[in-house]
Design an enzyme around this catalytic site. Structure first.
Site, PDB file in Angstrom:
ATOM      1  N   THR A  19       0.925  -1.270   0.002  1.00  0.00           N
ATOM      2  CA  THR A  19      -0.052   0.058  -0.059  1.00  0.00           C
ATOM      3  C   THR A  19       0.889   1.261   0.075  1.00  0.00           C
ATOM      4  O   THR A  19       0.282   2.234   0.252  1.00  0.00           O
ATOM      5  CB  THR A  19      -1.099  -0.165   1.165  1.00  0.00           C
ATOM      6  OG1 THR A  19      -0.033  -0.014   2.449  1.00  0.00           O
ATOM      7  CG2 THR A  19      -1.926  -1.172   1.224  1.00  0.00           C
ATOM      8  N   TRP A  20       2.001   1.101  -0.300  1.00  0.00           N
ATOM      9  CA  TRP A  20       2.894   2.303  -0.279  1.00  0.00           C
ATOM     10  C   TRP A  20       2.552   3.232  -1.388  1.00  0.00           C
ATOM     11  O   TRP A  20       2.289   2.786  -2.606  1.00  0.00           O
ATOM     12  CB  TRP A  20       4.413   1.917  -0.392  1.00  0.00           C
ATOM     13  CG  TRP A  20       5.203   2.953  -0.047  1.00  0.00           C
ATOM     14  CD1 TRP A  20       5.214   4.353   0.621  1.00  0.00           C
ATOM     15  CD2 TRP A  20       6.647   3.104  -0.365  1.00  0.00           C
ATOM     16  NE1 TRP A  20       6.220   4.815   0.642  1.00  0.00           N
ATOM     17  CE2 TRP A  20       7.439   4.439  -0.133  1.00  0.00           C
ATOM     18  CE3 TRP A  20       7.572   2.305  -1.402  1.00  0.00           C
ATOM     19  CZ2 TRP A  20       8.475   4.681  -0.241  1.00  0.00           C
ATOM     20  CZ3 TRP A  20       9.062   2.472  -1.715  1.00  0.00           C
ATOM     21  CH2 TRP A  20       9.279   3.959  -1.045  1.00  0.00           C
ATOM     22  N   ASP A  48      -0.298  -5.205   3.540  1.00  0.00           N
ATOM     23  CA  ASP A  48       0.925  -4.550   4.281  1.00  0.00           C
ATOM     24  C   ASP A  48       0.705  -3.225   4.129  1.00  0.00           C
ATOM     25  O   ASP A  48       0.518  -2.511   3.067  1.00  0.00           O
ATOM     26  CB  ASP A  48       2.354  -5.003   3.464  1.00  0.00           C
ATOM     27  CG  ASP A  48       3.292  -4.470   4.105  1.00  0.00           C
ATOM     28  OD1 ASP A  48       3.733  -4.941   5.020  1.00  0.00           O
ATOM     29  OD2 ASP A  48       3.786  -3.358   3.568  1.00  0.00           O
ATOM     30  N   TYR A  53       3.223   5.369   5.644  1.00  0.00           N
ATOM     31  CA  TYR A  53       2.591   5.625   4.508  1.00  0.00           C
ATOM     32  C   TYR A  53       1.762   6.742   4.112  1.00  0.00           C
ATOM     33  O   TYR A  53       0.548   6.622   4.851  1.00  0.00           O
ATOM     34  CB  TYR A  53       2.062   4.479   3.636  1.00  0.00           C
ATOM     35  CG  TYR A  53       3.216   3.367   3.566  1.00  0.00           C
ATOM     36  CD1 TYR A  53       4.546   3.307   3.589  1.00  0.00           C
ATOM     37  CD2 TYR A  53       2.840   2.046   3.472  1.00  0.00           C
ATOM     38  CE1 TYR A  53       5.408   2.423   3.568  1.00  0.00           C
ATOM     39  CE2 TYR A  53       3.641   0.746   3.471  1.00  0.00           C
ATOM     40  CZ  TYR A  53       5.106   1.256   3.328  1.00  0.00           C
ATOM     41  OH  TYR A  53       5.925   0.281   3.364  1.00  0.00           O
ATOM     42  N   GLN A 163      10.851  -8.307   6.526  1.00  0.00           N
ATOM     43  CA  GLN A 163      10.357  -7.914   5.451  1.00  0.00           C
ATOM     44  C   GLN A 163      11.528  -7.104   4.800  1.00  0.00           C
ATOM     45  O   GLN A 163      11.953  -6.194   5.358  1.00  0.00           O
ATOM     46  CB  GLN A 163       9.334  -6.975   5.462  1.00  0.00           C
ATOM     47  CG  GLN A 163       8.736  -6.395   4.449  1.00  0.00           C
ATOM     48  CD  GLN A 163       7.334  -5.422   4.683  1.00  0.00           C
ATOM     49  OE1 GLN A 163       7.290  -4.393   4.092  1.00  0.00           O
ATOM     50  NE2 GLN A 163       6.387  -6.225   4.884  1.00  0.00           N
ATOM     51  N   TYR A 191       9.652  -7.185  -0.261  1.00  0.00           N
ATOM     52  CA  TYR A 191       8.764  -5.907  -0.829  1.00  0.00           C
ATOM     53  C   TYR A 191       9.521  -5.348  -1.939  1.00  0.00           C
ATOM     54  O   TYR A 191      10.609  -5.698  -2.362  1.00  0.00           O
ATOM     55  CB  TYR A 191       9.007  -4.978   0.643  1.00  0.00           C
ATOM     56  CG  TYR A 191       9.921  -4.121   0.757  1.00  0.00           C
ATOM     57  CD1 TYR A 191      10.665  -3.214  -0.039  1.00  0.00           C
ATOM     58  CD2 TYR A 191      10.626  -4.289   1.877  1.00  0.00           C
ATOM     59  CE1 TYR A 191      11.847  -2.518   0.190  1.00  0.00           C
ATOM     60  CE2 TYR A 191      11.856  -3.435   2.413  1.00  0.00           C
ATOM     61  CZ  TYR A 191      12.483  -2.592   1.623  1.00  0.00           C
ATOM     62  OH  TYR A 191      13.435  -1.833   1.888  1.00  0.00           O
ATOM     63  N   LEU A 194       8.566  -5.833  -7.596  1.00  0.00           N
ATOM     64  CA  LEU A 194       8.674  -5.426  -9.087  1.00  0.00           C
ATOM     65  C   LEU A 194       9.427  -4.056  -9.267  1.00  0.00           C
ATOM     66  O   LEU A 194       9.149  -3.527 -10.443  1.00  0.00           O
ATOM     67  CB  LEU A 194       7.379  -5.108  -9.617  1.00  0.00           C
ATOM     68  CG  LEU A 194       6.045  -6.292  -9.462  1.00  0.00           C
ATOM     69  CD1 LEU A 194       4.905  -5.954  -9.881  1.00  0.00           C
ATOM     70  CD2 LEU A 194       6.609  -7.588 -10.434  1.00  0.00           C
TER      71      LEU A 194
END
Ligand code: NAP
Length: 282
Positions: A19-20, A48, A53, A163, A191, A194
């Site tokens: 959800t960053w 997460d 954030y 993480q 994390y 991508l």
């Protein structure tokens, strides 16, 4: 959804949603909530987030997304290092829970190591656990030495997960950190699976070898990058996606079975580490 067991015996799904950068702009809020709900509908029930954030904005988005569905969700949030002492962590956790509209977290992580002594942070985690505010606790961006230090402290045997930044282009953790976590049956949450930054992500997803493997599987390069993580024991991936096509693709990556030839080609294109290097972090 396939799950792994945390050292406590609690199950954690191997594919979740990050959800960053959610909650930054109210204009996108509905789209973000819809994306998380779609992901949950597809079985990606691990969500997460972190107090960092959007200064709590991402937790608010998550709170809306999971409204009425809390029991389905494996909820992870992270505490700032400067809030990781006995008093401040209690308050930070309460604030996170309020924004999330939940009375407990499934997993609460120290976002990265700061100046609060680890022993005090572990004590604070343990008291939150005893109070029923969190089911498990863990760490993030911890290198092998940090893990060794934590595991030797009282409560260190309860650290449930680490993480870290781990993807095809960032394989340093394979040298000694991943083996250590595996040996201790501790899941690793990958994390930025991508490579979130646009230029780095282009470099990853435009790699010609990755594209060729994707073509063979009738899949996208992103799906192959995720499938490569998900095939590994003890590894969880938490891609963040707002575009519903991305959400669907990410879920489908679980069904891709990479062959020995694919894996060998990926090792050629994205070399595994040959020596110990400091852990990368965002
Ligand atoms: P990421 O998930 O690797 O990449 C996110 C970017 O990839 C977004 O721009 C997203 O676009 C795009 N994307 C998602 N699925 C895609 C697909 N199938 N094809 C092409 N592009 C796709 O990076 P991240 O957000 O940095 O990492 C994931 C999560 O890990 C974070 O959201 C956060 O929860 C956590 N994290 C933790 C730390 C830590 O220190 N512990 C640090 C960084 C991140 P759209 O959104 O437009 O769909």
């Amino acid at each position: 959804m396939k799950t792994l067991l945390l050292p406590s015996g609690n199950a954690i799904p191997i594919l979740g949603q990050g959800t960053w950068y959610m909650g930054e702009d109210p204009v996108h809020k509905k789209r973000e909530i819809d994306a998380l709900r779609l992901g949950m509908d597809l079985g990606m029930t691990l969500i997460d987030t972190a107090e960092m954030y959007a200064d709590g904005g991402a937790e608010e988005v998550v709170g809306k997304a999971i409204q009425g569905r809390r029991a389905e969700v494996f909820l992870v949030s992270k505490v700032y290092p400067h809030n990781a002492d006995r008093r401040a962590m209690l308050l930070a956790c309460e604030r996170s829970l309020r924004r999330l509209g939940s009375d407990y977290l499934d997993l609460y992580l120290l976002h990265w190591r700061g100046s609060v002594p680890l022993a005090e942070t572990l004590e604070a985690f343990e008291s939150l656990k005893k109070a029923g505010k969190i089911r498990d606790f863990g760490v993030s961006n911890f290198d092998r030495n940090d893990m060794l230090e934590a595991s030797a402290l009282p409560g260190g045997d309860q650290v449930a997960a680490n993480q870290l930044l781990y993807n095809l282009m960032r394989r340093g953790a394979e040298w000694d950190l991943l083996p250590w976590c595996r040996e201790h049956a501790m899941p690793v949450m990958a994390y930025s699976p991508l490579e979130s930054a646009a230029n780095e992500q282009r470099r990853l997803l435009n790699n010609p070898h990755l594209k060729e493997i994707a073509r063979r599987h009738d899949a996208s390069p992103a799906q192959i990058a995720l499938a490569w993580l998900l095939r590994q024991e003890h590894v969880i991936a938490i891609p963040k996606a707002v575009d519903p096509a991305h959400v669907r693709e990410n879920r489908a990556s679980l069904d891709i079975l990479l062959t020995a030839q694919d894996l060998a080609e990926l090792d050629q294109a994205f070399a595994p580490p040959l020596r110990s290097t400091p852990l990368d972090m965002r």
